[in-house]
Scaffold this motif. Sequence first.
Motif: not given
Length: 319
Positions: A112-114, A271-277
């Motif tokens: 279900h990812h782009l 770093f492992k980054g997590s992004l939310r918008s």
Amino acid sequence: MSTPLEQAATALRAANTIVTMGHIGPDGDSLGSMLAVAGAATNAGKKAYATFGEPFVVGKQFRYLDTGTLLRPLDVPEEIDVAVVVDTSVADRLGSALPIVERAKTVIVLDHHLSRDGNLGDILVVDSSAAAAAQVVYRLLAELDWEITTEIATALYTGIVTDTGRFQYGATSAEVHQITAHLLEAGVVPPVVGQHVYEESPFPYLHVAGAVLSRAHLDEDARFVWSVLLRDDLASASLKYEDADGLIDLIRVAEESDVACLLREIGDDKFKGSLRSRGRVDVSQIAGRFGGGGHFNAAGFIAEGSAESIVAQITADLA
Ligand code: 5GP
Ligand code: MN
């Protein structure tokens, strides 16, 4: 012409040996989806296994799941008819499990990812409007008419509950609730899943969360909130990396922000980054500039450099 879902069902019916796998560091959706496919295939008389790339660690919050089909990548048999990749379509995200996909005769992707990110699979069952890979898996098991036992339903429910943010995010559709109703009829007990996944942190987690929250920084102009989790935070509390999975959800609540980021230190200047918008910013594009990806509203990446330099690049993107 048959649909990809029908083609996937045909390939699975014909297969003797099936291996399912999710992305490295499997979350609830990845783990639940792979265990559901492998469990249902086993019950249908197939030789079926689930696996994922090293480090081969299942978060302890998922220990209520039936992991009877789970094997380390190196223990997966040589001969494989069908590999089923769930919750990603990106080769890099499979880590040390990638060679298994390469030796399978047919590769199915349930995701279900782009789809613009994908580079895997002969049969692509990808629906970027689905709330969870588990929703796509459910459709496939229904097409196959493979039984959804309580164990399989619990695995699918885990994927749905975690990837919808407990039925909160935008992709939480009527279909999601209809599927969930079927899963409850099949025997899922929501508080068992909810308490294990969300309410079973070791006490020192509270202090680690406090440290990360006290370090949070708000860039008012960019409407961007971010913080950092250091390896020392975890070490001093004897916690593991995966114990800190929920921290991004604490940071993102700041109403002055549209975008939130948590950087988890995983190495020297790494770093492992997590992004939310919320709203109009596509964080999968921001993650993409670091070689990562994900969804419009939730994405991740791994980046080298100081936390400040990574944050500066994200802020520049938001300007
Ligand atoms: P999380 O921040 O919870 O690790 O991930 C959020 C979303 O971004 C998930 O859908 C996850 O699959 C995706 N994601 C996280 N890290 C990466 C990465 O390094 N590469 C890609 N392509 N997707 C990622
Ligand atoms: Mn997912």
